[in-house]
Enzyme design. Structure first.
Site, PDB file in Angstrom:
ATOM      1  N   HIS A  92      37.852  43.738  51.798  1.00 22.92           N
ATOM      2  CA  HIS A  92      37.127  42.680  52.203  1.00 22.92           C
ATOM      3  C   HIS A  92      36.137  43.032  53.453  1.00 22.92           C
ATOM      4  O   HIS A  92      35.059  42.682  53.313  1.00 22.92           O
ATOM      5  CB  HIS A  92      37.958  41.428  52.462  1.00 22.92           C
ATOM      6  N   ASP A 122      40.539  41.972  42.803  1.00 23.78           N
ATOM      7  CA  ASP A 122      42.198  42.087  42.766  1.00 23.78           C
ATOM      8  C   ASP A 122      42.771  42.339  41.356  1.00 23.78           C
ATOM      9  O   ASP A 122      43.676  42.978  41.257  1.00 23.78           O
ATOM     10  CB  ASP A 122      42.685  40.651  43.307  1.00 23.78           C
TER      11      ASP A 122
END
Ligand code: PEP
Ligand code: MG
Length: 580
Positions: free
Chosen positions: A196, A465
């Site tokens: 992130h 993900d």
């Protein structure tokens, strides 16, 4: 001396500036640049904290009486350390010269002293570094307990435009805290290309290189750095010729970017006239401006958790409503997809832990995202109610992250029903037909996509993900980042399966992972049938250009052939040809 470091190219572009070192310890205290007019007040705050700690040590020492004791000797030593000009005076110079807040100044000085102690051969003396740490920690506690005026507000407006942050590691909440200070770039020792932290760098459109291993040790404060975020290279103390070369490259990149910006108002349609939706991924309401400037047709992913990272408590329903309202209003009627909190793993409300719980060994596989929301029904209800309340102000959709099981989807839908009926009970209006979609980011969800298609209005593929879980690669770990391969045949099979299965039953699919913003993969994804791409606003012009140059009917047969290949290298080769 000039030298070059190599790491992961996570956010493209070139930055040239001065190194601004941030240590691990400083990340635990706030690291703010103080406005010039506040500097003397900050020095006074530091002096007050020292005096209080000195006084506290004195009270303890006096309570022990005159008899020699171990604890007495210990306190005497700590008093001595506290009075040493290295700790009592030098931090004041740091505050004045570098305009750091007091906590940050003393921690920087501590690091320097500790490093000196660690070079001493004598074990007894070497271990005194622990005492230095303890004394500094006590002073920091005093400062943190009395934050005074050195708040983020004081630092706001301070420009870090020619500063390049150098840190061992930066969490997403650290980067969010920097956002206001407009640093030119950041480089770290650790971190993966779809962490992130990397995603935020791309969102802020600043060059970044992660996974440099020991940049924090090798680079010194204020050294001149060139960060080449496209090649993953950091040049320390470049000579005049290299500097000139990079200044030129920087200008060329800026010219290219401004040319692409001209595409802003053009339609994103392929050569064979297929309309492709290009949407923005945003992290906070202020991102709406760049989203609109880049020509985004809506928000395809609003990562709501980012607004509240590291703040220590959960936001109220009204606070959330206000944040969501700003985005929905700001997007002026364009669709806004609000994702429910994807907290846990590397994104935490408490900066030091996950929702105050103990740390787990595998946080990426633990109680994160929708699992956490379902485990905290009150919090989940307040978020669903806040989203429903803004739904009457524009075209709002709800997106649920990390779903994998049918019963989770059912539970989520039941929670939404509960939120709706509580609002009805209070006569608060909302969009009764609000759409709810599920993110496909777990391989199980991709393979068993039917359970989503039967229950949800739309899908959004989270490739960051999905790749992490398919290949068992931690997306934030630079040590295994070479294995993080978006073109692994298993990944492509899952993507193709989700897109084609959804197409058969007419359920819209978008993609909001980083793959969607990579123009090298636009044709591949178009050929798989993807028609909605959501990405960081900065990427929209480049992807639009690719869309406008592509003919889907030509791309489809080539992509079909690519999907039959089993070797990533061959897939890569074919994609290069597809883009030629
Ligand atoms: C993803 O996983 O691809 C995604 C978009 O979600 P995030 O990056 O926030 O985990
Ligand atoms: Mg995700």
């Amino acid at each position: 001396m000039s030298f070059t470091l190599h790491g992961l190219a996570v956010s493209s572009g070139i930055a040239i500036g001065q190194a601004h070192l941030i240590s691990q310890a400083t990340l635990e205290v706030s690291h703010l640049v103080i406005a010039q007019r506040m500097v003397e007040k900050e020095v006074a705050r530091f002096e007050t904290a020292l005096a209080r700690v000195r006084n506290e040590f004195g009270v303890i020492r006096n309570g022990l009486g005159k008899a020699p004791t171990d604890i007495g000797a210990f306190i005497d030593l700590h008093l001595l350390i506290l009075s040493d000009p290295e700790l009592s005076e030098v931090p004041k110079h740091i505050i004045r010269e570098r305009r750091c807040n007091a906590e940050w100044a003393i921690v920087q000085q501590m690091e320097l002293l500790v490093a000196q102690f660690e070079k001493i051969e004598d074990t007894y003396l070497r271990e005194r570094s622990y005492d230095v740490r303890q004394v500094v920690e006590r002073v920091v506690r005093e400062l943190v307990g009395r934050p005074g005026h050195a708040t983020a507000k004081a630092a706001k407006g301070v420009k870090g435009e020619n500063l390049i942050v150098v840190a061992h590691d930066l969490s997403p909440s650290d980067v969010m805290a920097f956002k206001d200070q407009n640093f030119a770039s950041f480089v770290t020792d650790v971190g993966g290309s779809t962490s992130h932290t990397a995603i935020l760098a791309r969102g802020m459109a600043i060059p970044a290189v992660l996974g440099l291993h020991n940049a924090r040790q090798l680079i010194r404060d204020k050294e001149t750095l060139i960060v080449d975020g496209t090649r993953g290279v950091v040049i320390v103390n470049p000579d005049a010729r290299i500097l000139e070369e990079y200044e030129l490259k920087k200008c060329q990149i800026e010219i290219e970017r401004s040319k692409l910006k001209l595409l802003k108002t053009t339609r994103s349609t392929t050569l064979d006239r297929v309309k492709i939706d290009l949407l923005a991924n945003i992290e906070e309401p202020s991102d709406v401006t760049v989203a609109l400037e880049s020509g985004a047709e809506g928000v395809g992913l609003f990562r709501t958790e980012f607004i509240f990272l590291g703040r220590g408590d959960m936001p109220s329903e009204d606070e959330q409503f206000e944040a969501y309202r700003k985005v929905v209003k700001g997007m002026q009627g364009r669709p806004v997809t609000i994702r429910t909190f994807d907290l846990g793993n590397d994104k935490n409300i408490h900066s030091d832990d996950a929702i105050g719980e103990r740390k787990r060994d595998n946080p990426a596989l633990g109680l994160r995202s929708i699992r956490l929301s379902l485990a905290e029904p009150k919090t989940f209800q307040s978020q669903l109610r806040a989203i429903l309340r803004v739904s009457k102000l524009g075209k709002v959709k709800i997106l649920i992250p990390m779903l994998s099981h049918a019963h989770q989807i059912d539970q989520t839908l039941a929670a939404l029903e509960q939120a709706k009926s509580s609002l009805r009970g209070e006569k608060i209006s909302f969009d009764e037909n609000i759409e709810i979609g599920g993110m496909i980011e777990v391989p199980a969800a991709a393979l068993a996509v039917g359970i989503f298609l039967r229950r949800m209005n739309f899908l959004s593929i989270g490739t960051n993900d999905l790749i992490q879980y398919t290949l068992a690669i931690d997306r934030s770990d630079e040590q295994v980042s070479y294995l993080y391969d978006p073109l692994h045949p298993a990944v492509l099979m899952l993507l193709a399966h989700v897109i084609s299965t959804a197409e058969k039953v007419n359920i819209p699919v978008s993609m909001c992972g980083e793959l969607a913003g990579d123009p090298k993969l636009t044709r591949l994804l178009l050929g798989m049938g993807l028609r909605q791409f959501s990405m960081h606003p900065a990427q929209i012009p480049a992807v639009k250009q690719k869309v406008k140059q592509s003919d889907i009917s030509e791309v489809i047969p080539i992509v079909r052939r690519i999907l039959r290949l089993e070797e990533s290298a061959k897939i890569q080769e074919q994609i290069e040809r597809l883009n030629a």
